[in-house]
Design a protein around this motif. Sequence first.
Motif, PDB file in Angstrom:
ATOM      1  N   TYR A 177       0.816  -0.969  -0.102  1.00 50.56           N
ATOM      2  CA  TYR A 177      -0.020   0.030  -0.067  1.00 50.56           C
ATOM      3  C   TYR A 177       0.921   1.428  -0.090  1.00 50.56           C
ATOM      4  CZ  TYR A 177      -3.673  -3.125   1.561  1.00 50.56           C
ATOM      5  OH  TYR A 177      -4.642  -4.256   1.712  1.00 50.56           O
ATOM      6  N   THR A 178       0.197   2.387  -0.315  1.00 52.94           N
ATOM      7  CA  THR A 178       0.941   3.694  -0.233  1.00 52.94           C
ATOM      8  C   THR A 178       0.919   4.449   1.303  1.00 52.94           C
ATOM      9  OG1 THR A 178       0.436   4.125  -2.591  1.00 52.94           O
ATOM     10  CG2 THR A 178       0.766   5.931  -1.000  1.00 52.94           C
ATOM     11  N   SER A 179       1.907   4.747   1.732  1.00 49.54           N
ATOM     12  CA  SER A 179       1.774   5.510   2.998  1.00 49.54           C
ATOM     13  C   SER A 179       1.537   6.876   2.893  1.00 49.54           C
ATOM     14  CB  SER A 179       3.175   5.071   3.656  1.00 49.54           C
ATOM     15  OG  SER A 179       3.426   6.047   4.975  1.00 49.54           O
ATOM     16  N   ARG A 180       0.606   7.479   3.622  1.00 47.83           N
ATOM     17  CA  ARG A 180       0.369   8.918   3.358  1.00 47.83           C
ATOM     18  C   ARG A 180       0.113   9.238   4.942  1.00 47.83           C
ATOM     19  NH1 ARG A 180       2.291   8.770  -0.734  1.00 47.83           N
ATOM     20  NH2 ARG A 180       1.719   9.490  -2.703  1.00 47.83           N
ATOM     21  N   TYR A 181       0.861  10.441   5.524  1.00 46.31           N
ATOM     22  CA  TYR A 181       0.462  11.079   6.935  1.00 46.31           C
ATOM     23  C   TYR A 181       0.620  12.440   6.680  1.00 46.31           C
ATOM     24  CZ  TYR A 181       0.346  10.797  11.910  1.00 46.31           C
ATOM     25  OH  TYR A 181       0.036  11.201  13.196  1.00 46.31           O
ATOM     26  N   ILE A 182      -0.362  13.199   6.840  1.00 46.10           N
ATOM     27  CA  ILE A 182      -0.275  14.720   7.183  1.00 46.10           C
ATOM     28  C   ILE A 182       0.283  14.968   8.380  1.00 46.10           C
ATOM     29  CG2 ILE A 182      -1.587  16.747   6.718  1.00 46.10           C
ATOM     30  CD1 ILE A 182      -3.053  15.107   4.580  1.00 46.10           C
ATOM     31  N   GLY A 183      -0.520  14.271   9.563  1.00 48.23           N
ATOM     32  CA  GLY A 183      -0.309  14.799  10.684  1.00 48.23           C
ATOM     33  C   GLY A 183      -1.452  15.669  11.413  1.00 48.23           C
ATOM     34  N   SER A 184      -2.581  15.869  10.313  1.00 49.28           N
ATOM     35  CA  SER A 184      -3.746  16.585  10.884  1.00 49.28           C
ATOM     36  C   SER A 184      -4.665  15.512  10.499  1.00 49.28           C
ATOM     37  CB  SER A 184      -3.839  17.744   9.640  1.00 49.28           C
ATOM     38  OG  SER A 184      -4.137  18.904  10.222  1.00 49.28           O
ATOM     39  N   MET A 185      -5.308  15.070  11.562  1.00 48.96           N
ATOM     40  CA  MET A 185      -6.296  13.778  11.317  1.00 48.96           C
ATOM     41  C   MET A 185      -7.444  14.224  10.438  1.00 48.96           C
ATOM     42  SD  MET A 185      -8.388  11.310  14.058  1.00 48.96           S
ATOM     43  CE  MET A 185      -9.342  12.864  14.783  1.00 48.96           C
ATOM     44  N   VAL A 186      -8.071  15.381  10.578  1.00 45.33           N
ATOM     45  CA  VAL A 186      -9.148  15.749   9.715  1.00 45.33           C
ATOM     46  C   VAL A 186      -8.676  15.541   8.207  1.00 45.33           C
ATOM     47  CG1 VAL A 186     -10.574  17.643   8.981  1.00 45.33           C
ATOM     48  CG2 VAL A 186     -10.389  17.127  11.472  1.00 45.33           C
ATOM     49  N   SER A 187      -7.748  15.961   7.738  1.00 43.52           N
ATOM     50  CA  SER A 187      -7.241  15.694   6.533  1.00 43.52           C
ATOM     51  C   SER A 187      -6.770  14.427   5.988  1.00 43.52           C
ATOM     52  CB  SER A 187      -5.832  16.612   6.259  1.00 43.52           C
ATOM     53  OG  SER A 187      -6.184  17.972   6.686  1.00 43.52           O
ATOM     54  N   ASP A 188      -6.034  13.922   6.861  1.00 40.88           N
ATOM     55  CA  ASP A 188      -5.935  12.294   6.757  1.00 40.88           C
ATOM     56  C   ASP A 188      -7.047  11.406   6.666  1.00 40.88           C
ATOM     57  OD1 ASP A 188      -2.874  11.907   6.574  1.00 40.88           O
ATOM     58  OD2 ASP A 188      -2.937  12.735   8.765  1.00 40.88           O
ATOM     59  N   PHE A 189      -8.087  11.906   7.526  1.00 47.01           N
ATOM     60  CA  PHE A 189      -9.320  10.977   7.412  1.00 47.01           C
ATOM     61  C   PHE A 189     -10.016  11.431   6.051  1.00 47.01           C
ATOM     62  CE2 PHE A 189     -13.840  10.844   7.805  1.00 47.01           C
ATOM     63  CZ  PHE A 189     -14.283  10.063   8.721  1.00 47.01           C
ATOM     64  N   HIS A 190     -10.148  12.819   5.764  1.00 47.96           N
ATOM     65  CA  HIS A 190     -10.687  13.087   4.478  1.00 47.96           C
ATOM     66  C   HIS A 190     -10.476  12.482   3.399  1.00 47.96           C
ATOM     67  CE1 HIS A 190     -13.368  16.079   2.239  1.00 47.96           C
ATOM     68  NE2 HIS A 190     -12.447  16.421   1.565  1.00 47.96           N
ATOM     69  N   ARG A 191      -8.989  12.578   3.253  1.00 44.32           N
ATOM     70  CA  ARG A 191      -8.612  11.683   1.819  1.00 44.32           C
ATOM     71  C   ARG A 191      -8.754  10.193   2.009  1.00 44.32           C
ATOM     72  NH1 ARG A 191      -3.082  12.008   3.466  1.00 44.32           N
ATOM     73  NH2 ARG A 191      -4.013   9.887   4.345  1.00 44.32           N
ATOM     74  N   ASN A 192      -8.506   9.462   3.113  1.00 47.09           N
ATOM     75  CA  ASN A 192      -8.943   8.362   3.089  1.00 47.09           C
ATOM     76  C   ASN A 192     -10.203   7.940   2.901  1.00 47.09           C
ATOM     77  OD1 ASN A 192      -6.270   8.203   3.891  1.00 47.09           O
ATOM     78  ND2 ASN A 192      -6.449   7.266   5.792  1.00 47.09           N
ATOM     79  N   MET A 193     -11.130   8.643   3.419  1.00 48.85           N
ATOM     80  CA  MET A 193     -12.684   8.478   2.915  1.00 48.85           C
ATOM     81  C   MET A 193     -12.787   8.617   1.378  1.00 48.85           C
ATOM     82  SD  MET A 193     -15.959   9.893   4.714  1.00 48.85           S
ATOM     83  CE  MET A 193     -15.915  11.669   4.648  1.00 48.85           C
ATOM     84  N   LEU A 194     -12.149   9.529   0.909  1.00 46.81           N
ATOM     85  CA  LEU A 194     -12.423   9.623  -0.623  1.00 46.81           C
ATOM     86  C   LEU A 194     -11.785   8.747  -1.300  1.00 46.81           C
ATOM     87  CD1 LEU A 194     -12.085  13.635  -0.790  1.00 46.81           C
ATOM     88  CD2 LEU A 194     -14.217  12.212  -0.970  1.00 46.81           C
ATOM     89  N   LYS A 195     -10.522   8.317  -0.964  1.00 46.27           N
ATOM     90  CA  LYS A 195      -9.588   7.416  -1.848  1.00 46.27           C
ATOM     91  C   LYS A 195      -9.651   5.770  -1.187  1.00 46.27           C
ATOM     92  CE  LYS A 195      -6.628  10.659  -3.972  1.00 46.27           C
ATOM     93  NZ  LYS A 195      -5.203  11.174  -4.363  1.00 46.27           N
ATOM     94  N   GLY A 196     -10.212   5.927  -0.192  1.00 49.60           N
ATOM     95  CA  GLY A 196     -10.093   4.364   0.358  1.00 49.60           C
ATOM     96  C   GLY A 196      -8.562   4.321   1.167  1.00 49.60           C
ATOM     97  N   GLY A 197      -8.883   3.991   2.649  1.00 48.44           N
ATOM     98  CA  GLY A 197      -7.528   3.883   3.355  1.00 48.44           C
ATOM     99  C   GLY A 197      -7.715   3.870   4.872  1.00 48.44           C
ATOM    100  N   ILE A 198      -6.794   3.536   5.496  1.00 43.43           N
ATOM    101  CA  ILE A 198      -6.849   3.359   6.982  1.00 43.43           C
ATOM    102  C   ILE A 198      -6.118   4.259   7.574  1.00 43.43           C
ATOM    103  CG2 ILE A 198      -5.021   1.650   7.032  1.00 43.43           C
ATOM    104  CD1 ILE A 198      -6.788   0.339   9.556  1.00 43.43           C
ATOM    105  N   PHE A 199      -6.724   4.884   8.729  1.00 43.21           N
ATOM    106  CA  PHE A 199      -6.015   5.992   9.447  1.00 43.21           C
ATOM    107  C   PHE A 199      -5.521   5.108  11.121  1.00 43.21           C
ATOM    108  CE2 PHE A 199      -5.653   8.791  13.106  1.00 43.21           C
ATOM    109  CZ  PHE A 199      -4.801   9.839  12.552  1.00 43.21           C
ATOM    110  N   MET A 200      -4.490   5.343  11.347  1.00 43.54           N
ATOM    111  CA  MET A 200      -4.172   4.635  12.578  1.00 43.54           C
ATOM    112  C   MET A 200      -3.332   5.594  13.624  1.00 43.54           C
ATOM    113  SD  MET A 200      -2.900   1.057  11.214  1.00 43.54           S
ATOM    114  CE  MET A 200      -1.609   1.285   9.973  1.00 43.54           C
ATOM    115  N   TYR A 201      -3.923   5.567  14.984  1.00 39.80           N
ATOM    116  CA  TYR A 201      -3.219   6.076  16.096  1.00 39.80           C
ATOM    117  C   TYR A 201      -3.097   5.232  17.203  1.00 39.80           C
ATOM    118  CZ  TYR A 201       0.018   9.629  17.755  1.00 39.80           C
ATOM    119  OH  TYR A 201       1.080  10.148  17.980  1.00 39.80           O
ATOM    120  N   PRO A 202      -2.241   4.400  17.080  1.00 41.92           N
ATOM    121  CA  PRO A 202      -2.328   3.198  18.159  1.00 41.92           C
ATOM    122  C   PRO A 202      -1.833   3.604  19.543  1.00 41.92           C
ATOM    123  CG  PRO A 202      -0.787   2.655  16.287  1.00 41.92           C
ATOM    124  CD  PRO A 202      -1.109   4.208  16.104  1.00 41.92           C
ATOM    125  N   LYS A 203      -1.993   2.944  20.683  1.00 44.62           N
ATOM    126  CA  LYS A 203      -1.156   3.081  21.987  1.00 44.62           C
ATOM    127  C   LYS A 203       0.168   2.793  21.504  1.00 44.62           C
ATOM    128  CE  LYS A 203      -1.709  -1.093  23.939  1.00 44.62           C
ATOM    129  NZ  LYS A 203      -1.876  -1.910  25.488  1.00 44.62           N
TER     130      LYS A 203
END
Length: 339
Positions: A240-266
């Motif tokens: 897969y492609t790695s994309r991380y802006i560090g702004s959750m809203v933008s990371d979420f927005h892109r992933n919702m449009l293109k398909g993806g997973i956002f992770m902030y683990p413990k």
Amino acid sequence: MSHTHQTLGEFIIENQAAFAYSSGELSKLINSIRLAAKVVNHEVNKAGLVDILGNAGNKNESGENQQKLDVYANDMFINTLSNRNIVCGIASEEEESFISINSQDENHQNKYVVLIDPLDGSSNIDVNVSVGTIFSVYRRVTPIGTPVTIEDFLQPGKNQVAAGYVVYGTSTMLVYTTGAGVNGFTLNPAIGTFYLSHPNMSYPKNGRIYSVNEGNYIHFPQGVKKYIKYCQQEEGDRPYTSRYIGSMVSDFHRNMLKGGIFMYPKSSKAEEGKLRLLYECNPMAFLAEQANGKASDGFNRILDIRPRELHQRVPFFCGSKNMVDKLEEFMQEEQASNY
Ligand code: AHM
Ligand code: MG
């Protein structure tokens, strides 16, 4: 009906009729958020000019800007919502405690509380990268006409009546749900109007983007490490492609449009992760589910978690359903092998 050129204002009025017992209160609430978003947007857009404008009279010390914009956005959303007398309580990521509105007035009939993260990802402002506002709405559980209590805010995310975000990006968008799908509106800055640009937003079932701060890799739980390795493996549609802006809203927005997973683990450094359950994860989880995606803490549905405190943190995995399912598989395998 064609949605061409429909404004957010028109959309709100049209959809208010869909709520059988709607008193118009929720519509007013969304309208206030729309208004505050426009004002904050204007301010965010000026962020880069702050030193220049500062020289022209304001006594801005350098470095103060980022914090100031946080505070500005916080005040703006709180003032807009409280002045219009439409909610009975507000909690903000920027405030230690919740705010009770009209608590002296026994006649106030407002039934909604709002939780906001006024400016998420604000460390990005200094470098001209997108930031966002996140909001979440609940019906109060204590009697109408009395001051709100902590109980009104500590509700599981599945009780949300509405949630959304504003992304101040290359365009400014307001994306929200009232439990009947997710719709996105783009601001035309020339005339200050939001237009319905993304009706019925939906996550692709599968995605090819993973978003995580890999700098923390060494501190992640084994299940997450294995999933990241899985994302990087050469097989089928992977790596897969790695994309991380560090702004959750933008990371979420892109992933919702293109398909993806956002992770902030413990991690071994942050036992509960970083993101806040009430201000960040619940609203995003509600949006994700409404857009046919999924949100989990690795084992459980985010929206089922019973909050213990206002500023509680939680591990967060959110995105295309099949991707989050896969991540959970790795987490469960790892947990089972530890017994
Ligand atoms: P903030 O509320 O202090 O702005 O932090 C939240 C932000 C999220 O938008 C983003 O996903 C995350 O912090 C990034 O954190 P990190 O720099 O640890 O990767
Ligand atoms: Mg935040």
